[in-house]
Motif scaffolding. Structure first.
Motif, short mmCIF file in Angstrom:
data_model
loop_
_atom_site.label_atom_id
_atom_site.label_comp_id
_atom_site.label_asym_id
_atom_site.label_seq_id
_atom_site.Cartn_x
_atom_site.Cartn_y
_atom_site.Cartn_z
N HIS A 58 38.92 51.09 38.68
CA HIS A 58 39.17 50.38 37.43
C HIS A 58 40.04 49.15 37.68
O HIS A 58 40.91 49.16 38.56
N GLY A 59 39.84 48.12 36.90
CA GLY A 59 40.56 46.87 37.06
C GLY A 59 42.06 46.97 36.86
O GLY A 59 42.82 46.18 37.39
N LYS A 60 42.51 47.94 36.07
CA LYS A 60 43.95 48.08 35.80
C LYS A 60 44.67 48.85 36.89
O LYS A 60 45.89 49.02 36.83
N THR A 61 43.94 49.31 37.91
CA THR A 61 44.54 50.07 39.00
C THR A 61 45.16 49.12 40.01
O THR A 61 44.62 48.05 40.30
N LYS A 62 46.30 49.51 40.57
CA LYS A 62 46.95 48.69 41.58
C LYS A 62 46.13 48.68 42.86
O LYS A 62 45.49 49.68 43.21
N GLN A 79 40.34 46.99 52.57
CA GLN A 79 41.40 46.08 52.15
C GLN A 79 40.79 45.12 51.13
O GLN A 79 39.68 44.64 51.30
N ILE A 80 41.55 44.87 50.09
CA ILE A 80 41.08 44.03 49.00
C ILE A 80 41.71 42.64 49.15
O ILE A 80 42.89 42.51 49.46
N GLU A 81 40.89 41.63 48.93
CA GLU A 81 41.35 40.25 49.01
C GLU A 81 41.70 39.74 47.63
O GLU A 81 41.20 40.24 46.62
N ASN A 82 42.53 38.70 47.58
CA ASN A 82 42.73 37.99 46.32
C ASN A 82 41.69 36.86 46.25
O ASN A 82 40.88 36.71 47.17
N SER A 83 41.73 36.07 45.22
CA SER A 83 40.70 35.04 45.05
C SER A 83 40.77 33.95 46.11
O SER A 83 39.79 33.25 46.35
N ALA A 84 41.91 33.81 46.78
CA ALA A 84 42.05 32.82 47.85
C ALA A 84 41.51 33.33 49.19
O ALA A 84 41.44 32.59 50.16
N GLY A 85 41.14 34.62 49.24
CA GLY A 85 40.62 35.19 50.48
C GLY A 85 41.68 35.82 51.35
O GLY A 85 41.39 36.31 52.44
N ASP A 89 48.13 41.67 47.16
CA ASP A 89 49.41 42.39 47.07
C ASP A 89 49.13 43.80 46.54
O ASP A 89 48.52 43.97 45.49
N ASN A 90 49.58 44.80 47.28
CA ASN A 90 49.32 46.20 46.91
C ASN A 90 49.94 46.61 45.58
O ASN A 90 49.52 47.60 44.99
N ASN A 91 50.93 45.88 45.10
CA ASN A 91 51.61 46.25 43.86
C ASN A 91 51.04 45.57 42.62
O ASN A 91 51.55 45.77 41.53
N GLU A 92 50.02 44.76 42.80
CA GLU A 92 49.38 44.10 41.67
C GLU A 92 48.06 44.78 41.33
O GLU A 92 47.48 45.47 42.17
N THR A 93 47.56 44.57 40.14
CA THR A 93 46.30 45.20 39.74
C THR A 93 45.11 44.43 40.30
O THR A 93 45.22 43.26 40.63
N LEU A 94 43.99 45.13 40.33
CA LEU A 94 42.74 44.48 40.76
C LEU A 94 42.41 43.30 39.84
O LEU A 94 42.05 42.24 40.31
N ALA A 95 42.54 43.51 38.56
CA ALA A 95 42.19 42.46 37.59
C ALA A 95 43.02 41.20 37.80
O ALA A 95 42.52 40.09 37.63
N SER A 96 44.27 41.34 38.21
CA SER A 96 45.12 40.17 38.39
C SER A 96 44.74 39.36 39.63
O SER A 96 45.10 38.19 39.73
N GLN A 97 44.02 39.93 40.56
CA GLN A 97 43.64 39.22 41.79
C GLN A 97 42.63 38.11 41.53
O GLN A 97 42.62 37.10 42.21
N LYS A 98 41.83 38.30 40.55
CA LYS A 98 40.79 37.32 40.19
C LYS A 98 41.43 36.00 39.72
O LYS A 98 40.88 34.94 39.94
#
Length: 100
Positions: A58-62, A79-85, A89-98
């Motif tokens: 889910h997008g609200k999951t860290k 490992q999950i990337e942010n929008s910059a590639g 950050d492991n403490n932020e949500t998936l939705a915030s990475q976009k």
């Protein structure tokens, strides 16, 4: 914002669905190397991994919890990337990475 994950999925299918759902990329590993895109998730899991493994992301999951869920449920390192590639950050949500 949710994505179903199953051991029957191919790596490339997971990557495409993850990008479409969350707007960022996910790196999938077999050991220390990137997993083959045509391999199923079940075929790359560690030998001591549980055999079940279907779950939802889910997008609200860290980010850190999602990565941990893949490891605990499927025995796969991701490992999950942010929008910059860069690595997210492991403490932020998936939705915030976009949005980064």
């Amino acid at each position: 914002m949710a994505l179903s994950v199953s051991g029957r999925q191919k790596v490339k299918t997971l990557k495409e669905a993850f990008r479409k759902e969350f707007g960022v990329n996910i790196r999938v590993y077999k050991g220390v190397k990137f997993a083959d895109d045509d391999a199923t998730l079940a075929s790359i899991r560690s030998e001591d991994a549980p055999k079940s493994g279907d779950f939802e992301v889910h997008g609200k999951t860290k980010v850190g919890n999602v990565e941990k869920q893949f490891l605990e449920s499927l025995g796969i390192k991701v490992q999950i990337e942010n929008s910059a590639g860069d690595l997210a950050d492991n403490n932020e949500t998936l939705a915030s990475q976009k949005q980064k």
